[in-house]
Scaffold this active site. Structure first.
Site, mmCIF file in Angstrom:
data_model
loop_
_atom_site.group_PDB
_atom_site.id
_atom_site.type_symbol
_atom_site.label_atom_id
_atom_site.label_comp_id
_atom_site.label_asym_id
_atom_site.label_seq_id
_atom_site.Cartn_x
_atom_site.Cartn_y
_atom_site.Cartn_z
ATOM 1 N N GLU A 1 0.840 -1.199 0.000
ATOM 2 C CA GLU A 1 0.000 0.000 0.000
ATOM 3 C C GLU A 1 0.878 1.253 0.000
ATOM 4 O O GLU A 1 0.481 2.305 -0.486
ATOM 5 C CB GLU A 1 -0.951 -0.002 1.210
ATOM 6 C CG GLU A 1 -2.181 0.860 1.006
ATOM 7 C CD GLU A 1 -3.254 0.653 2.060
ATOM 8 O OE1 GLU A 1 -4.376 0.271 1.697
ATOM 9 O OE2 GLU A 1 -2.977 0.867 3.258
ATOM 10 N N HIS B 1 7.056 -27.396 1.362
ATOM 11 C CA HIS B 1 6.243 -28.483 0.823
ATOM 12 C C HIS B 1 5.083 -27.939 0.016
ATOM 13 O O HIS B 1 4.073 -28.615 -0.179
ATOM 14 C CB HIS B 1 5.759 -29.369 1.973
ATOM 15 C CG HIS B 1 6.916 -29.931 2.739
ATOM 16 N ND1 HIS B 1 7.515 -31.117 2.405
ATOM 17 C CD2 HIS B 1 7.628 -29.421 3.764
ATOM 18 C CE1 HIS B 1 8.534 -31.330 3.222
ATOM 19 N NE2 HIS B 1 8.628 -30.315 4.056
ATOM 20 N N LYS C 1 -13.380 1.565 -3.803
ATOM 21 C CA LYS C 1 -14.462 1.957 -2.884
ATOM 22 C C LYS C 1 -15.582 2.652 -3.647
ATOM 23 O O LYS C 1 -16.758 2.389 -3.422
ATOM 24 C CB LYS C 1 -13.915 2.906 -1.810
ATOM 25 C CG LYS C 1 -13.077 2.224 -0.745
ATOM 26 C CD LYS C 1 -12.733 3.211 0.346
ATOM 27 C CE LYS C 1 -11.673 2.671 1.267
ATOM 28 N NZ LYS C 1 -11.110 3.684 2.153
HETATM 29 O O1 LIG Z 1 -8.901 2.751 9.707
HETATM 30 P P1 LIG Z 1 -9.784 3.001 8.545
HETATM 31 O O2 LIG Z 1 -9.990 4.455 8.270
HETATM 32 O O3 LIG Z 1 -11.098 2.269 8.697
HETATM 33 O O4 LIG Z 1 -9.089 2.444 7.259
HETATM 34 C C1 LIG Z 1 -8.739 1.092 7.139
HETATM 35 C C2 LIG Z 1 -7.802 0.845 5.994
HETATM 36 O O5 LIG Z 1 -8.373 1.300 4.791
HETATM 37 C C3 LIG Z 1 -7.394 1.927 3.992
HETATM 38 O O6 LIG Z 1 -7.601 3.304 4.056
HETATM 39 C C4 LIG Z 1 -7.463 1.476 2.589
HETATM 40 O O7 LIG Z 1 -8.767 1.493 2.160
HETATM 41 C C5 LIG Z 1 -6.086 1.545 4.645
HETATM 42 O O8 LIG Z 1 -5.073 2.392 4.316
HETATM 43 C C6 LIG Z 1 -6.490 1.554 6.066
HETATM 44 O O9 LIG Z 1 -5.553 0.898 6.855
#
Ligand SMILES: O=P(O)(O)OC[C@H]1O[C@](O)(CO)[C@@H](O)[C@@H]1O
Length: 528
Positions: free
Chosen positions: A322, A351, A455
């Site tokens: 990431e 394995h 998203k």
């Molecule tokens: O803690 P949050 O804001 O729920 O985000 C969770 C995760 O989602 C992300 O933003 C990626 O969608 C990550 O970087 C982060 O760790």
């Protein structure tokens, strides 16, 4: 290289940290002096970037944010007295809260004490706590931890089934920096409903770790949850293990969080040295650059030869991928950077996929994680003069050698034992290596614009679901999927529409699909 030359290279490049008891062996990465010299100016820049970052510069230019995870283990380094105080106050708050929970002073209404902890979060709000719990939780922890880290109803059911009657003595921790991520919200809603079914009052058993002011924060404070813990703007999810995100669940399980912080702090001191050869994080970044040409051409295979480190690769997967997986560099050029990370544990993986590593496509480099101490206490022999741990050690040596003999490079990180101090050091080592490497390849390691695309697309799918259901309900007869798509003006999304309907039909959600499933274009959808 012959054995004597390799042995010399091993000694020339071996890094050892006495206090941590950590060795870093990069002798099996093939680079030469000329490469090292060529990299020195780049590293000078990277060391300067790190100094600025630790001094409070805006290291995440897109989001105009400071990047402060290094301050968490040494608040003295924080750029303002307020930030320093926030860090100290949060650790104090965690300790006070945890002591009260352990003593039963903070307790669930229908039980003497909290027996279990249900942690709901995803990505950086889950992977660190999962890794640390698996690596360090005592066999009989003060509180047993469980995780909901997905929007999978069956996964949630499994956790809730296991908790069963103990739901009434379960402390529910919702972790979300933004406080608006759908997966933890869904998990929370499901858990709320499960509590309701047992006549339990969610706020009496709930705590949250989130940014002050977030949706989750507002919900927790307005509904009177037991407590909230802050996650600061300058902590990224994937570097949050030493913030309340990681420290709170660790402390609740009885893990020594001060040792965790101390290990990280000691490693930070070592990795702050502006000199490649005596800085273990710089050595890692150098190797990553050497094997992948600074373009991520080789995948990083993490092979800890220790069961309790199995989640390290998953943890590092997010930290590395990431952070480094970026389309553009800091100057806006398209670079498509990144390093792929995967792995489980040795010797188990020998394995499974190590066959390909040895003989197949050479698109990787391995990182062996070796732990010198086999177990607490003595080992019995399983054959004369040999223990199971001797085998494990032999398997590691053998695989390293077999890979190298076939031109497959590897790094070996060796620690004396797995404890909170060494785990803290490992986390800090990789955090710094990622930061340095990001500077070397000129990318922003602290944003994740790519995740947003997925998203948004998911939100559009749910919107399409609403529209299609409305249309289906108002249509008394069956309708083909393409006609339905035309009706709601979604011809471009006809395939998505089909998948939505198929999913709804499979879950008795009022949609019926008739026809031959192998010919989706001919299916007729109907509201029942
Ligand atoms: O803690 P949050 O804001 O729920 O985000 C969770 C995760 O989602 C992300 O933003 C990626 O969608 C990550 O970087 C982060 O760790």
């Amino acid at each position: 290289m012959d054995a004597i030359t390799l042995w010399q290279r091993y000694q020339d490049w071996l890094y050892y940290h006495e206090e941590i008891g950590l060795y870093l062996d990069i002798s099996r990465i093939r680079f030469d002096q000329a490469f090292l010299e060529a990299m020195k100016p780049k590293f000078d820049g990277a060391f300067r970037d790190m100094e600025a970052l630790e001094g409070g510069a805006i290291a995440n230019p897109d989001e105009q944010r400071m990047v402060g995870h290094y301050w968490l283990r040494n608040p003295e380094l924080a750029p303002t007295p307020q930030i320093k105080q926030q860090i100290i106050d949060t650790v104090n708050k965690i300790e006070t809260f945890v002591a009260k929970v352990h003593k039963g002073e903070i307790k669930p209404p229908q039980a003497e004490k909290f027996t279990d902890l249900l942690s709901i979060g995803i990505g950086g709000s889950a992977l660190g706590p999962q890794f640390v719990a698996d690596a360090l939780a005592p066999d009989y922890p003060l509180i047993n931890i469980h995780f909901i880290d997905n929007s999978d109803p069956d996964g949630i059911d499994r956790i809730l089934q296991r908790l069963g009657d103990r739901l009434k003595s379960t402390l529910i921790l919702v972790i979300s920096k933004s406080g608006g991520t759908p997966e933890p919200r869904n998990g929370m809603m499901e858990v709320k409903q499960a509590l309701l079914k047992q006549n339990l009052h969610f706020p009496d058993q709930a705590i949250a770790t989130t940014q002050i002011g977030s949706k989750l924060y507002q919900e927790a404070t307005s509904q009177g949850w037991l407590e909230t813990f802050p996650m600061e703007d300058w902590i990224g999810g994937r570097t949050s293990e030493m913030s309340a995100v990681g420290l709170l669940p660790a402390a609740l399980q009885g893990i020594d969080i001060h040792a965790l912080l101390q290990g990280a702090q000691t490693m930070d001191i070592a990795t702050r040295q502006p000199d490649i050869k005596t800085n273990p994080a710089a050595l890692l970044a150098l190797c990553w650059y050497a094997v992948g040409g600074g373009r991520g051409q080789k995948d990083m295979v993490i092979l800890p030869y220790k069961d309790r480190l199995i989640l390290l690769s998953r943890y590092l997967q997010q930290l590395v991928m990431e952070s480094l997986g970026k389309e553009k560099d800091l100057d806006g050029n398209i670079v498509n950077q990144g390093i792929s990370v995967y792995g489980n544990k040795g010797s188990t993986d020998q394995h499974a996929y190590v066959q390909q590593l040895r003989d197949g496509v050479p698109n990787f480099f391995a990182t062996f994680i070796e732990v010198l101490r086999d177990r607490q206490g003595p080992s019995s022999e399983i054959e004369p003069g040999v223990t199971a741990g001797d085998y494990l050690s032999g398997f590691l040596q053998g695989t390293r050698e077999a890979l190298y003999d076939n031109q497959r490079d590897s790094i070996t990180v060796t620690i004396t034992e797995v404890n909170p101090y060494t785990v803290g050091a490992l986390v800090a080592l990789y955090e710094r290596a990622v930061s340095l490497y990001a500077s070397l390849v000129n990318i922003n390691a602290y944003h994740q614009p790519g995740v947003e695309a997925g998203k948004k697309a998911a939100a559009q799918v749910l919107e399409l679901q609403h529209q299609s259901l409305q249309a289906l309900r108002s249509h008394s007869q069956g309708i083909s999927i393409s006609d339905l798509a035309t009706k709601i003006d979604a011809q471009e999304q006809v395939e998505t529409l089909y998948k939505i309907l198929r999913h709804l039909a499979a879950n008795d959600r009022g949609v019926e699909l008739s026809g031959d499933p192998s010919k989706p274009g001919q299916l007729i959808a109907k509201w029942r």
